[in-house]
Design an enzyme around this catalytic site. Sequence first.
Site, PDB file in Angstrom:
ATOM      1  CG  ASP A   1      42.831  41.708  43.773  1.00 13.49           C
ATOM      2  OD1 ASP A   1      43.868  42.363  44.044  1.00 13.49           O
ATOM      3  OD2 ASP A   1      42.752  40.929  42.811  1.00 13.49           O
TER       4      ASP A   1
ATOM      5  NE  ARG B   1      31.862  35.047  39.278  1.00 17.21           N
ATOM      6  CZ  ARG B   1      32.820  34.970  40.199  1.00 17.21           C
ATOM      7  NH1 ARG B   1      32.513  34.889  41.485  1.00 17.21           N
ATOM      8  NH2 ARG B   1      34.080  34.976  39.848  1.00 17.21           N
TER       9      ARG B   1
ATOM     10  CG  ASP C   1      33.258  36.214  36.648  1.00 17.05           C
ATOM     11  OD1 ASP C   1      32.364  35.437  36.259  1.00 17.05           O
ATOM     12  OD2 ASP C   1      34.426  35.854  36.869  1.00 17.05           O
TER      13      ASP C   1
ATOM     14  CB  SER D   1      42.905  35.273  37.474  1.00 21.80           C
ATOM     15  OG  SER D   1      41.547  35.364  37.844  1.00 21.80           O
TER      16      SER D   1
HETATM   17  N1  ARG Z   1      35.963  32.616  31.535  1.00 23.22           N
HETATM   18  C1  ARG Z   1      35.171  31.993  32.520  1.00 23.22           C
HETATM   19  C2  ARG Z   1      33.808  32.632  32.598  1.00 23.22           C
HETATM   20  O1  ARG Z   1      33.605  33.663  32.052  1.00 23.22           O
HETATM   21  C3  ARG Z   1      35.853  31.933  33.849  1.00 23.22           C
HETATM   22  C4  ARG Z   1      36.059  33.217  34.569  1.00 23.22           C
HETATM   23  C5  ARG Z   1      36.981  32.965  35.689  1.00 23.22           C
HETATM   24  N2  ARG Z   1      37.015  34.010  36.643  1.00 23.22           N
HETATM   25  C6  ARG Z   1      38.129  34.280  37.359  1.00 23.22           C
HETATM   26  N3  ARG Z   1      38.045  35.214  38.247  1.00 23.22           N
HETATM   27  N4  ARG Z   1      39.244  33.665  37.153  1.00 23.22           N
HETATM   28  O2  ARG Z   1      32.912  32.096  33.200  1.00 23.22           O
END
Ligand code: ARG
Length: 414
Positions: A14, A94, A123, A174
């Site tokens: 991606d 993040r 994210d 993912s």
């Molecule tokens: N749900 C979790 C969060 O909001 C994990 C997000 C995971 N991100 C990913 N790109 N798989 O922190």
Amino acid sequence: MGETIVLAYSGGLDTSVATKWLQEARGYEVVCLMVDLGRLPDVDSARERGLKAGALAVDVVDAKEDFLRFFVYPALGAGAVYEGSYPLATALGRPLIAKLLVDKAREVGATAVAHGCTGKGNDQVRFDVSIRALGPDLKVVGTARENLMNRDEAIAYAERHGIPIKQTVASPYSTDENLWGRSVEAGMLEDPWMEPPEEVYAWTKPVRATPEEPAYVTIRFDHGAPVALDGEELRAVELVERLNALAGEHGVGRIDMVEDRLVGIKSREIYESPAAVTLLEAHRSLEALTLTKLQLRFKERVAQEYADLIYNGLWFTAHHQDLAAYVQSTQRHVTGEVRMRLHRGTATAVGRQSERSLYSHALATYSEGDQFDQSAALGFIKLHGLPVEVQARRQLMLDAKDDDPLRLGTVGED
Ligand code: ARG
């Protein structure tokens, strides 16, 4: 030459496609930034892919130690866990990545930064909000949000532009990884009724494959931060890596939950956080020894608030500064050692000691040396129970029915 944009780059399909797309569709010069929070995939091939996709540069920054010291350990001190289970690994990474993107943008004179988060998750919120806090003049481009390509389209796009993707069997999941944990979503996990297949786990053993004998590890904390394992002082990265390996071997840290995203969606998430689960439990146990009941009670409320603000992308706010100041103050006595037993998927505190301990053996003991004045209990209980007795006599007994499950009908009768 067009304007420059700094892209948060992982080297996967991606963000490789995004590197090209930002040039083609948006006219940017692209600088790719890979931030190492502990689990970077193959950097050499990622760099090659980025350069083939036309990036001016693919820079790598090692932020592991900073991640633990300035993001993870404060959250550990706060006891921040989202909705009772998630130690917030992805969410804590993040804001640091956002900061490093902004720093890089300043360094190369970029006018914008980009990330590849989808438009449905948390994210994107964490990136966008953090970037706006740190560089309000910078434009933010969400490449996946603005360029909706499915997987096949992305692969075709990469092939058309000569980006080497060497598509190994594409994972249906993912994932996101850093030292504090691994997050897995999508694929068959989207059915919350289905048990996750073993293949979604990478850091932890299934309980049936864990050693029959438990492992013991003594964790030393200094002002709420872990500083040593079994008496050996370690830098944060080494300490957390060792605990991830050891606790993962014993099947500790698997989390299967349905959580509430900020954007209003419930989602099914799998996490593996062996070190985080072990350290959070050890830290909680040391606090039980070194903080008063009132501190513990109030801190629990702060922990929830703290977890929410991390989850919701509000790291760079005054509200966070204020909560962090409170948490830091509470940690001034949280120094000592906790002995953890790791066994069959569990991490249990089985011993704790501290030079700041509030535990008094002389007060607690039922054996010889008891210094607790038991005669004082009588007067204490009399006052403690006084309003209960008054209310029972004046109000509750009047309304009591025979079939009252609290049996108030019998108060005073026998
Ligand atoms: N749900 C979790 C969060 O909001 C994990 C997000 C995971 N991100 C990913 N790109 N798989 O922190």
